[in-house]
Write an enzyme that holds these catalytic residues in place. Sequence first.
Site, PDB file in Angstrom:
ATOM      1  N   LYS A  23       0.788  -1.240  -0.042  1.00 57.18           N
ATOM      2  CA  LYS A  23      -0.188  -0.112  -0.019  1.00 57.18           C
ATOM      3  C   LYS A  23       0.815   1.358   0.100  1.00 57.18           C
ATOM      4  CE  LYS A  23      -1.885   1.789   3.942  1.00 57.18           C
ATOM      5  NZ  LYS A  23      -1.658   3.120   4.032  1.00 57.18           N
ATOM      6  N   ASN A  24       1.918   1.263   0.843  1.00 61.11           N
ATOM      7  CA  ASN A  24       2.577   2.529   0.990  1.00 61.11           C
ATOM      8  C   ASN A  24       3.794   2.821  -0.159  1.00 61.11           C
ATOM      9  OD1 ASN A  24       1.252   3.036   3.388  1.00 61.11           O
ATOM     10  ND2 ASN A  24       2.895   2.439   4.750  1.00 61.11           N
ATOM     11  N   CYS A 117      -6.243  12.878  11.943  1.00 60.07           N
ATOM     12  CA  CYS A 117      -6.770  11.492  11.813  1.00 60.07           C
ATOM     13  C   CYS A 117      -6.422  10.755  13.100  1.00 60.07           C
ATOM     14  CB  CYS A 117      -5.838  10.863  10.793  1.00 60.07           C
ATOM     15  SG  CYS A 117      -4.330  10.155  11.458  1.00 60.07           S
ATOM     16  N   ARG A 122      -1.590  14.928  12.397  1.00 64.21           N
ATOM     17  CA  ARG A 122      -0.904  14.501  11.662  1.00 64.21           C
ATOM     18  C   ARG A 122      -0.431  15.844  10.539  1.00 64.21           C
ATOM     19  NH1 ARG A 122      -1.779   8.844   8.997  1.00 64.21           N
ATOM     20  NH2 ARG A 122       0.222   8.182   8.571  1.00 64.21           N
ATOM     21  N   LEU A 126       6.221  19.893   7.279  1.00 62.64           N
ATOM     22  CA  LEU A 126       7.465  19.487   6.772  1.00 62.64           C
ATOM     23  C   LEU A 126       7.542  19.473   5.072  1.00 62.64           C
ATOM     24  CD1 LEU A 126       8.768  16.555   8.897  1.00 62.64           C
ATOM     25  CD2 LEU A 126       9.544  18.830   8.844  1.00 62.64           C
ATOM     26  N   ASP A 306       3.708   0.824  12.096  1.00 62.40           N
ATOM     27  CA  ASP A 306       2.758   0.148  11.527  1.00 62.40           C
ATOM     28  C   ASP A 306       2.524  -1.329  11.870  1.00 62.40           C
ATOM     29  OD1 ASP A 306       1.894   2.457  10.015  1.00 62.40           O
ATOM     30  OD2 ASP A 306       2.334   1.773   8.056  1.00 62.40           O
ATOM     31  N   ARG A 398      -8.899  -0.436   4.179  1.00 61.58           N
ATOM     32  CA  ARG A 398      -7.986   0.298   3.506  1.00 61.58           C
ATOM     33  C   ARG A 398      -6.560  -0.100   3.285  1.00 61.58           C
ATOM     34  NH1 ARG A 398      -6.680   4.391   7.413  1.00 61.58           N
ATOM     35  NH2 ARG A 398      -5.204   4.868   5.803  1.00 61.58           N
TER      36      ARG A 398
HETATM   37  C1  UD1 Z   1       3.849   6.975   6.054  1.00 61.77           C
HETATM   38  C2  UD1 Z   1       3.146   5.666   6.002  1.00 61.77           C
HETATM   39  C3  UD1 Z   1       2.404   5.300   7.105  1.00 61.77           C
HETATM   40  C4  UD1 Z   1       3.379   5.115   8.309  1.00 61.77           C
HETATM   41  C5  UD1 Z   1       4.390   6.213   8.565  1.00 61.77           C
HETATM   42  C6  UD1 Z   1       5.467   6.236   9.435  1.00 61.77           C
HETATM   43  C7  UD1 Z   1       2.225   5.979   3.887  1.00 61.77           C
HETATM   44  C8  UD1 Z   1       1.133   6.264   2.833  1.00 61.77           C
HETATM   45  N1  UD1 Z   1       1.849   5.960   5.114  1.00 61.77           N
HETATM   46  O1  UD1 Z   1       2.995   7.902   6.650  1.00 61.77           O
HETATM   47  O2  UD1 Z   1       1.752   4.028   7.055  1.00 61.77           O
HETATM   48  O3  UD1 Z   1       2.812   5.011   9.757  1.00 61.77           O
HETATM   49  O4  UD1 Z   1       4.863   6.573   7.070  1.00 61.77           O
HETATM   50  O5  UD1 Z   1       6.309   5.041   9.061  1.00 61.77           O
HETATM   51  O6  UD1 Z   1       3.423   5.728   3.349  1.00 61.77           O
HETATM   52  N2  UD1 Z   1       5.375  14.620  10.496  1.00 61.77           N
HETATM   53  C9  UD1 Z   1       5.250  16.119  10.785  1.00 61.77           C
HETATM   54  N3  UD1 Z   1       5.225  16.981   9.718  1.00 61.77           N
HETATM   55  C10 UD1 Z   1       5.094  16.716   8.543  1.00 61.77           C
HETATM   56  C11 UD1 Z   1       4.881  15.203   8.406  1.00 61.77           C
HETATM   57  C12 UD1 Z   1       5.228  14.236   9.290  1.00 61.77           C
HETATM   58  O7  UD1 Z   1       5.336  16.670  12.054  1.00 61.77           O
HETATM   59  O8  UD1 Z   1       5.002  17.388   7.797  1.00 61.77           O
HETATM   60  C13 UD1 Z   1       5.536  13.717  11.764  1.00 61.77           C
HETATM   61  C14 UD1 Z   1       4.098  12.886  11.695  1.00 61.77           C
HETATM   62  O9  UD1 Z   1       3.082  13.466  12.608  1.00 61.77           O
HETATM   63  C15 UD1 Z   1       4.490  11.674  12.444  1.00 61.77           C
HETATM   64  C16 UD1 Z   1       5.872  11.459  11.779  1.00 61.77           C
HETATM   65  O10 UD1 Z   1       6.406  12.787  11.489  1.00 61.77           O
HETATM   66  O11 UD1 Z   1       4.564  11.792  13.881  1.00 61.77           O
HETATM   67  C17 UD1 Z   1       6.021  10.460  10.846  1.00 61.77           C
HETATM   68  O12 UD1 Z   1       5.233  10.829   9.582  1.00 61.77           O
HETATM   69  P1  UD1 Z   1       5.665  10.182   8.338  1.00 61.77           P
HETATM   70  O13 UD1 Z   1       6.967   9.636   8.101  1.00 61.77           O
HETATM   71  O14 UD1 Z   1       5.538  11.799   7.359  1.00 61.77           O
HETATM   72  O15 UD1 Z   1       4.442   9.344   7.912  1.00 61.77           O
HETATM   73  P2  UD1 Z   1       3.577   9.231   6.764  1.00 61.77           P
HETATM   74  O16 UD1 Z   1       4.263   9.840   5.318  1.00 61.77           O
HETATM   75  O17 UD1 Z   1       2.217  10.342   6.823  1.00 61.77           O
END
Ligand code: UD1
Length: 417
Positions: A23-24, A117, A122, A126, A306, A398
């Site tokens: 999925k990811n 969420c 979330r 960044l 996850d 999902r």
């Molecule tokens: C992706 C995965 C998700 C997984 C996560 C962490 C997909 C579609 N989803 O989510 O299944 O659980 O990686 O391995 O690939 N953060 C910020 N600011 C930002 C972006 C992120 O503070 O702009 C924080 C988030 O709140 C979280 C952490 O960084 O606490 C990790 O997020 P991130 O690595 O971005 O996860 P996703 O890409 O959303």
Amino acid sequence: MMDKLVIEGSHQLEGEVCVHGAKNAVLPILAATILNGGKNVIHSCPDLKDVRASVNILKHLGCEVEMQDGTLVINSSGACGFEIPERLMHEMRSSVIFLGAIIARFGKAIAALPGGCELGPRPIDLHLSAFRQLGVDIEEEHGYIKCSCDRIVPTAIHLDFPSVGATENIMLVAALAQGTTIITNAAKEPEIEDLQKYLNSMGAKIAGAGTSVIQIEGVKKLGDVEHSVIPDRIAAATYLSCSAAAGGTIELKNVIPSHMEAFLSVAEQYGAKIYVSDERIVHVAPKKLEAVKIVRTLPYPGFPTDAQSPLMAALTLARGASIFVENIFESRYKHVYELCRMGADITVDGRTAVVRGVNELSGANVCAMDLRGGAALAVAALAANGRTVISNVYHIDRGYENFEKTLKALGAKITRQ
Ligand code: UD1
């Protein structure tokens, strides 16, 4: 009526599981299809709710999409939309990944802010900060983000945290820019390597994915592409957790064992025998699981957040106490209360959960609160005495293709209502 899963527990699992595409990995790849204004052929595409939500976004933008036997064919030559309406944005949490690709192709993008969420806030700061550093103007008003730029200005971007989505968004937006973009402290997840492979098959010049420094040399044009998505390491970890909880021997096919090292190391600690070959993993569950001293979720190659909840569900039945520390998301223990209703003994304090092993779980009516937490309830239900009814199954849909069919083939007593 919303679907429910009904599981009669205490049946060992035996047999094979062919793991579906990740999925990811496929979600950012679907966003990338916008870039080439051409043909995209994607094999091993899992049939998931989140994939269908992405397809709806692509169609809304003007792409032609066909799905047949696990292959998606997307023609983005007719795409002209640059706006993702609120209703499509809310269907899937990770739709922010479309922004980078749309900006790269059209020089502008408008999207509703993704909602909060079930894993806690979330933020996308960044992502937005990276876009700004690349010369994108961003206005946030009335719950919408408006991005525009004359041209992307490549630069060096350091991520304060190795965000998976932000790393991918930068790769997407920089692939067509004139000049070289460098990401430091990039996320190293295998799904990012798969995105690099996809983009490079289109003609992009990206190197370093899988390490913390990624270099993107922009190219003028990207061409047609054909690609097979990597196997889903989280689905694989979930099925291993099912096997650990219910007992028995299962064999996973279509896995990349090197992507599973953190999980397999824990599996050995809980007493499983693991046999690994090229694209297969055999997991022999012990009669009784041993507690795992401490499981810390971390960015890859650390233990994946996850897989935290499915593993926790299995360890509720271990001999002794296991400690979990959730370092990635703020509020990712919603499954705990449901597991406790099944007889688990878990206490949570902030980011730490202490799981004291119990001798048995008992079936109960429980509710899936999020995707992986929902899968965790199924893991527990497979081991519990009696019947468990899991509601809000749409969360599980999902991220898992044919969830109950797969478990049924292993001998689980599971039906959907
Ligand atoms: C992706 C995965 C998700 C997984 C996560 C962490 C997909 C579609 N989803 O989510 O299944 O659980 O990686 O391995 O690939 N953060 C910020 N600011 C930002 C972006 C992120 O503070 O702009 C924080 C988030 O709140 C979280 C952490 O960084 O606490 C990790 O997020 P991130 O690595 O971005 O996860 P996703 O890409 O959303």
